[in-house]
Design a protein around this motif. Structure first.
Motif, mmCIF file in Angstrom:
data_model
loop_
_atom_site.group_PDB
_atom_site.id
_atom_site.type_symbol
_atom_site.label_atom_id
_atom_site.label_comp_id
_atom_site.label_asym_id
_atom_site.label_seq_id
_atom_site.Cartn_x
_atom_site.Cartn_y
_atom_site.Cartn_z
ATOM 1 N N ASN A 1 -20.286 -8.899 10.182
ATOM 2 C CA ASN A 1 -20.944 -7.714 10.754
ATOM 3 C C ASN A 1 -20.350 -6.426 10.205
ATOM 4 N N LYS B 1 -22.029 -6.147 6.911
ATOM 5 C CA LYS B 1 -23.488 -5.929 7.018
ATOM 6 C C LYS B 1 -23.828 -4.545 7.554
ATOM 7 N N TYR B 2 -23.090 -4.136 8.591
ATOM 8 C CA TYR B 2 -23.442 -2.887 9.253
ATOM 9 C C TYR B 2 -22.568 -1.714 8.755
ATOM 10 N N ASP C 1 -14.626 -0.870 11.229
ATOM 11 C CA ASP C 1 -15.429 -0.539 10.042
ATOM 12 C C ASP C 1 -15.844 0.924 10.059
ATOM 13 N N LEU D 1 -24.931 -5.427 23.431
ATOM 14 C CA LEU D 1 -24.409 -6.082 22.237
ATOM 15 C C LEU D 1 -24.259 -7.611 22.336
ATOM 16 N N ARG E 1 -30.660 -7.107 18.832
ATOM 17 C CA ARG E 1 -30.410 -6.488 17.524
ATOM 18 C C ARG E 1 -30.808 -5.019 17.639
ATOM 19 N N ALA E 2 -29.903 -4.146 17.260
ATOM 20 C CA ALA E 2 -30.235 -2.712 17.342
ATOM 21 C C ALA E 2 -31.370 -2.420 16.360
ATOM 22 N N THR F 1 -29.651 -12.828 13.276
ATOM 23 C CA THR F 1 -30.319 -13.588 14.339
ATOM 24 C C THR F 1 -30.147 -12.936 15.717
ATOM 25 N N GLY F 2 -29.148 -12.088 15.834
ATOM 26 C CA GLY F 2 -28.868 -11.494 17.147
ATOM 27 C C GLY F 2 -28.149 -12.490 18.057
ATOM 28 N N LEU G 1 -22.860 -12.476 18.106
ATOM 29 C CA LEU G 1 -21.904 -11.943 19.086
ATOM 30 C C LEU G 1 -21.988 -12.687 20.422
#
Ligand code: ADP
Length: 496
Positions: free
Chosen positions: A396, A399-400, A424, A437, A443-444, A455-456, A459
């Motif tokens: 994450n 990715k984010y 991050d 979350l 998923r935001a 996939t959400g 977490l």
């Protein structure tokens, strides 16, 4: 109806009297005697005789005193007073004091024996009445113990109980019932049910009563009643008629059970199944339309376009596989059927290993990583599960993250915890996004996340794993600036 083997006490110093009574009654009864009034009181009080013969004139105290003392201890004692100088006055006086009879000496056997039989008959009635009284008292005591036992049980059970008579008046309820119809009001016994009960329950009761009256014997009705929507208080009401001995309907009994939790679970299950179906449908629909376009030859002859569509289909199938893997993990965790291979896991080593696996992705997006890891910190866990936690956090964080962003990973000891932080410089989250979350499939959705696949579920799985080890996870984030995820896992202390 007379007593055999009666116990008779003679209190008289006149041995002639004692001899006479022993001769005439001794064959059938047990006769004891004493010449002293004081001794007579002691004997006659310590145990109860069936008949007391008491002389009016004794050497130490008066016969009246003896009569008084014995009747004080044994209220129903049958005392026959004997006097060599009978007088009406003393006969009246002793009778008033409770004497059974007053006879004159010397005795006439013709009269004395029938009189003793009558006295014994009287004694029998006294004893029988006493036995019945005691029996009744014992039964009452038992009954009241039974009653209080029953009411303790009814008051402590977790179901609400209500009894209504034919006139639709409340004749019984337990405290739990009030909670299950969500009322603070005290219901008055005998009051109409229409004043207190929820309409749905009134309807159920009326239906049962109507059926029982028109059709005779009828079964129970079971029905879910929503007392407080939405899903705040739902009960299962089971209402059955009560019939008397000759078949007439006397009323109904309702048993209410709290099924709120079950309904909430049912609802979240069906929401989950819906979400899964939805998540599976989107990539399948995309693959379906790509393949259709290829087969229908609608893409023309350009091989590059074909390749693009094939590549997209492949990506979608990979996303589907990822989703299915995550789903299986989540089901495994929920079913509690996970078999764990618990080991002493060196946290820093595992973090380094995991970071290595992500090197290509980091290089691709020119993300730098900085590690500050304290070694020789251990947790007792299944290494695969802890790896999954770290994989998710690092993946994450890449990715984010922003292009050319950075990631800082640290591992330190914090009291009895191993504290792992993944920080991050990515897109961050809004407060609302942060709150949701750890929800499954969350998923935001914003301008940054539009092109990021996922996939959400990552977490949600991570949280379940951390909970399983009695750890915790915290998040600090700022929208557009970056996020810091911190996981606390119980540390294996030295010597463990
Ligand atoms: P996925 O990444 O597959 O969507 P996750 O459960 O791992 O699922 O994450 C759920 C959501 O939380 C993500 O879609 C994203 O919106 C948000 N999120 C997770 N990690 C970060 C992060 N490091 N920075 C910003 N947002 C994040």
């Amino acid at each position: 109806m007379k007593i055999l083997d009666a116990r008779i006490l003679i209190i008289d110093a006149d041995t002639g009297v004692v001899e006479f009574l022993k001769n005439h009654l001794g064959n059938h009864h047990v006769i004891e005697s004493t010449g002293s009034g004081i001794d007579g009181i002691a004997k006659g009080s310590s145990s109860e005789y069936d008949i007391y013969f008491i002389s009016m004139s004794l050497p130490d105290i008066s016969g009246r005193d003896v009569l008084h003392a014995i009747r004080k201890v044994h209220e129903e004692a049958i005392c026959i007073m004997m006097s060599a100088n009978p007088s009406i006055d003393s006969a009246v006086q002793t009778t008033q004091m409770g004497a059974y009879n007053y006879i004159s000496k010397p005795f006439d056997p013709e009269k004395i024996i029938p009189m003793v039989h009558r006295a014994l008959e009287r004694r029998w009635y006294i004893l029988e009445a006493r036995r019945l009284r005691e029996e009744r008292e014992n039964n009452l005591a038992e009954l009241s113990v039974d009653k209080s036992r029953l009411s303790t049980v009814i008051n402590s059970i977790d179901d609400g109980i209500l009894v209504i008579n034919q006139n639709k008046e409340i004749i019984f309820y337990n405290p739990r019932f009030l909670q299950l119809i969500d009322t603070d009001r005290q219901i008055l016994i005998g009051d109409s049910m229409f004043r207190y009960l929820p309409r749905s329950l009134q309807k159920q009761i009326c239906e049962i009563l109507r059926k029982a009256e028109s059709e005779g014997k009828t079964g129970a009705i079971k029905q879910e009643l929503v007392i407080k929507p939405p899903l705040e208080l739902v009960v299962m009401a089971n209402t059955a008629p009560i019939f008397g001995e000759n078949g007439q309907c006397l009323g109904v009994v309702s048993v209410l059970r709290d099924i709120t939790e079950m309904k909430q679970l049912e609802q979240s299950k069906s929401r989950f199944v819906n979400m899964v179906a939805h998540e599976l449908k989107a990539p399948l629909a995309a693959i379906h339309s790509y393949l259709k376009m290829i087969l229908d030859n609608t893409l023309g002859d350009d091989i590059v376009t074909y390749n693009t569509y094939m590549k997209r289909s492949l990506e979608r199938t990979e996303a589907l596989t990822e989703l299915i893997n995550d789903l299986m993990n989540i089901f495994r965790m929920d079913s509690k059927a996970v078999k764990r291979n618990l080991e002493k896991v060196e946290v820093a080593d595992l973090l380094e290993n995991t970071v290595d696996l992500f090197k290509p992705q980091m290089e691709e997006r020119e993300i730098s990583v900085n590690l500050a890891l304290k070694h020789e910190l251990f947790v007792k866990a299944d290494p695969e599960e802890i790896r999954r936690v770290f994989t998710n956090l690092i993946s994450n964080a890449i990715k984010y993250n922003k292009y050319e962003g950075s990631i800082h990973i640290s591992c330190v000891e914090d009291g009895r915890w191993v504290k792992v932080t993944v920080k991050d410089t990515g897109i961050g989250m809004t407060a609302d996004e942060k709150d949701r979350l750890f929800q499954e499939f969350f998923r935001a959705k914003n301008k940054f996340t539009r092109d990021i696949t996922g996939t959400g579920l990552g977490l949600a799985i991570l949280k379940k794993i951390v909970d399983e080890y009695a750890g915790r996870i915290t998040v600090e984030t700022e929208y557009g600036k970056g996020s810091t995820f911190t996981v606390y896992l119980p540390r294996v202390m030295s010597g463990e």
